[in-house]
Scaffold this motif. Structure first.
Motif, mmCIF file in Angstrom:
data_model
loop_
_atom_site.group_PDB
_atom_site.id
_atom_site.type_symbol
_atom_site.label_atom_id
_atom_site.label_comp_id
_atom_site.label_asym_id
_atom_site.label_seq_id
_atom_site.Cartn_x
_atom_site.Cartn_y
_atom_site.Cartn_z
ATOM 1 N N TYR A 244 -5.099 -4.825 6.698
ATOM 2 C CA TYR A 244 -4.064 -3.846 6.388
ATOM 3 C C TYR A 244 -3.023 -3.869 7.501
ATOM 4 C CZ TYR A 244 -6.936 -1.774 2.710
ATOM 5 O OH TYR A 244 -7.662 -1.568 1.554
ATOM 6 N N ILE B 49 -7.950 2.746 2.559
ATOM 7 C CA ILE B 49 -9.006 2.028 3.282
ATOM 8 C C ILE B 49 -10.381 2.465 2.785
ATOM 9 C CG2 ILE B 49 -10.061 1.723 5.558
ATOM 10 C CD1 ILE B 49 -7.223 1.916 6.734
ATOM 11 N N VAL C 250 0.860 -1.177 0.000
ATOM 12 C CA VAL C 250 0.000 0.000 0.000
ATOM 13 C C VAL C 250 0.898 1.229 0.000
ATOM 14 C CG1 VAL C 250 -1.716 1.326 1.293
ATOM 15 C CG2 VAL C 250 -1.890 -1.171 1.179
ATOM 16 N N LEU D 259 -7.242 -3.223 10.587
ATOM 17 C CA LEU D 259 -5.953 -2.538 10.437
ATOM 18 C C LEU D 259 -5.082 -2.865 11.635
ATOM 19 C CD1 LEU D 259 -3.911 -0.476 9.311
ATOM 20 C CD2 LEU D 259 -5.257 1.328 10.424
ATOM 21 N N VAL E 207 -12.990 -5.069 7.616
ATOM 22 C CA VAL E 207 -11.629 -4.550 7.516
ATOM 23 C C VAL E 207 -10.981 -4.564 8.892
ATOM 24 C CG1 VAL E 207 -10.198 -2.569 6.886
ATOM 25 C CG2 VAL E 207 -12.305 -3.046 5.608
ATOM 26 N N GLU F 272 -11.501 0.388 -0.056
ATOM 27 C CA GLU F 272 -11.509 -1.052 0.155
ATOM 28 C C GLU F 272 -12.871 -1.637 -0.232
ATOM 29 O OE1 GLU F 272 -11.119 -4.757 0.684
ATOM 30 O OE2 GLU F 272 -9.343 -3.514 1.029
ATOM 31 N N ALA G 213 -10.510 -8.105 4.928
ATOM 32 C CA ALA G 213 -9.374 -7.336 4.405
ATOM 33 C C ALA G 213 -8.486 -6.911 5.559
ATOM 34 C CB ALA G 213 -9.867 -6.110 3.648
ATOM 35 N N ARG H 31 -1.593 -4.780 2.168
ATOM 36 C CA ARG H 31 -2.977 -5.258 2.270
ATOM 37 C C ARG H 31 -3.036 -6.704 1.835
ATOM 38 N NH1 ARG H 31 -6.825 -7.434 -0.424
ATOM 39 N NH2 ARG H 31 -9.023 -6.922 0.012
ATOM 40 N N THR I 113 -6.156 -10.147 1.712
ATOM 41 C CA THR I 113 -7.440 -10.735 2.080
ATOM 42 C C THR I 113 -7.174 -12.040 2.811
ATOM 43 O OG1 THR I 113 -8.597 -9.776 0.184
ATOM 44 C CG2 THR I 113 -9.609 -11.692 1.234
#
Length: 349
Positions: A228, A259, A204, A269, A267, A262, A226, A215, A217
């Motif tokens: 990060y 983000i 990223v 992080l 998500v 996304e 997802a 990033r 999955t």
């Protein structure tokens, strides 16, 4: 006769609530006795009262403190919880000064602090969740990467993010974690290790010129999430420049933009953001995601420095999943503490 015995018992000191109330009154008399009848109790301590009001205003209006001079606003917000330590100091000084005015004034910053941080003092951790995650800035100068890796793996995390990886240390971490995590990817100085398959892996761009964010999955048993991983630039406090954070702020904006685009609804992080949830400079990120510590932790969860944690700059932030518990892990060979969280990915039930 019973009433007479009760009255005699009360006259002799009593028992139960009456006696406890009497003790409190005697203590209050000792503290305030010398003040009674002294009209100066309202005129003394005006400076202390003014300091208490200024403290309350700083905490209440911290978002209005400008960053134009040395990023003073962000610096204040980074250590905002610690301003609460000034409240008992002012309280003691008000007693020493025998100032009723100062005592009343100190109530205001106490109430403001409790309004801001009182919720963090309760234990909000639950027993549920179906995915455990952890993140750790392992420190580029870590003297024992293998031991640090084993410590993090021992947390039981299903997904682990590591930051500040050096090219020389990466093989050591890969070897130490291979037995626990079947899938992993390292992008620049950050990496992600997972018990579940990874796809869509890539760096990223956070506007640094080299890779410090990624990033991927993760296909968990409850569906795709997802992930990060980010290590935002460090900040410094310099006498001539104040709180230098311009590059960190620029990278935070770029991470927030990534983000925002996304496609997955769920998500997570993980990373060292070099900033707290109170720091307005991280708004591009924190406006989209919620902190697991604030939602499901106990206490402030300070993670840095490891020897005497003063701020939570290592974060686990989520969207579309439910935080169930959040905690810090024991100290490793790094100058940061690892942080972990238990998440509920399947929120349909």
């Amino acid at each position: 006769m019973a009433q007479q015995a009760y009255l005699e018992e009360t006259d002799n000191g009593g028992s139960g609530p009456e006696r406890r109330g009497s003790r409190f009154r005697r203590l209050l008399d000792r503290l305030t006795g010398p003040w009674r009848g002294d009209p100066r109790i309202w005129r003394r301590g005006l400076v202390l009262a003014a300091l208490a009001l200024v403290l309350a205003l700083i905490m209440l209006m911290h978002s209005r403190i400008p960053n134009a001079i040395g990023n003073l606003g962000s610096l204040t917000e980074t250590f905002l919880p610690w301003l609460g330590l000034l409240v008992p100091v002012l309280l003691v000084l008000a007693f020493v000064r025998k100032s009723a005015t100062a005592l009343i004034a100190v109530i205001l910053p106490a109430v403001v602090w409790l309004n801001l941080f009182g919720g963090l003092l309760t234990d909000k951790a639950g027993a549920g969740g179906d995915l455990t995650v952890a993140t750790h800035n392992v420190n580029a100068d870590n003297p024992d990467p293998s031991e640090t890796a084993r410590d993090v793996a021992a947390s039981g995390a299903d997904v682990v993010a590591l930051e500040e990886l050096t090219s020389a240390a990466v093989p050591t971490y890969e070897k130490a974690l291979a037995g626990t995590y079947e899938y992993h990817s390292v992008q620049g100085t950050v990496g992600l290790w997972s018990k579940y398959p990874l796809s869509g892996v890539g760096p990223v761009d956070i506007k640094l010129g080299w890779t410090r964010a990624m990033r991927a999955t993760v296909t968990t048993p409850e569906g795709q999430v997802a992930f990060y991983v980010a290590h935002l630039p460090s900040v410094r406090v310099k006498m001539e420049a104040g709180f230098t954070a311009r590059q960190r702020d620029k990278s935070a904006d770029a991470l927030g933009e990534a983000i925002a685009h996304e496609p997955l609804e769920r998500v997570v992080l993980l990373g060292d953001l070099n900033g707290t949830m109170n720091d307005r400079a991280l708004n591009a990120v924190t406006s989209q995601l919620r902190s697991t510590q604030g939602a499901a932790g106990s206490g402030f969860g300070f993670s840095w420095p490891a020897s005497f944690p003063m701020a939570r700059i290592d974060q686990i932030l989520v969207k579309g999943v439910e935080p169930e518990s959040s905690w810090t892990l024991p100290e490793t060979g790094s100058d940061h503490l690892p942080v972990a969280a238990r998440l509920k990915v399947d929120t349909s039930s």
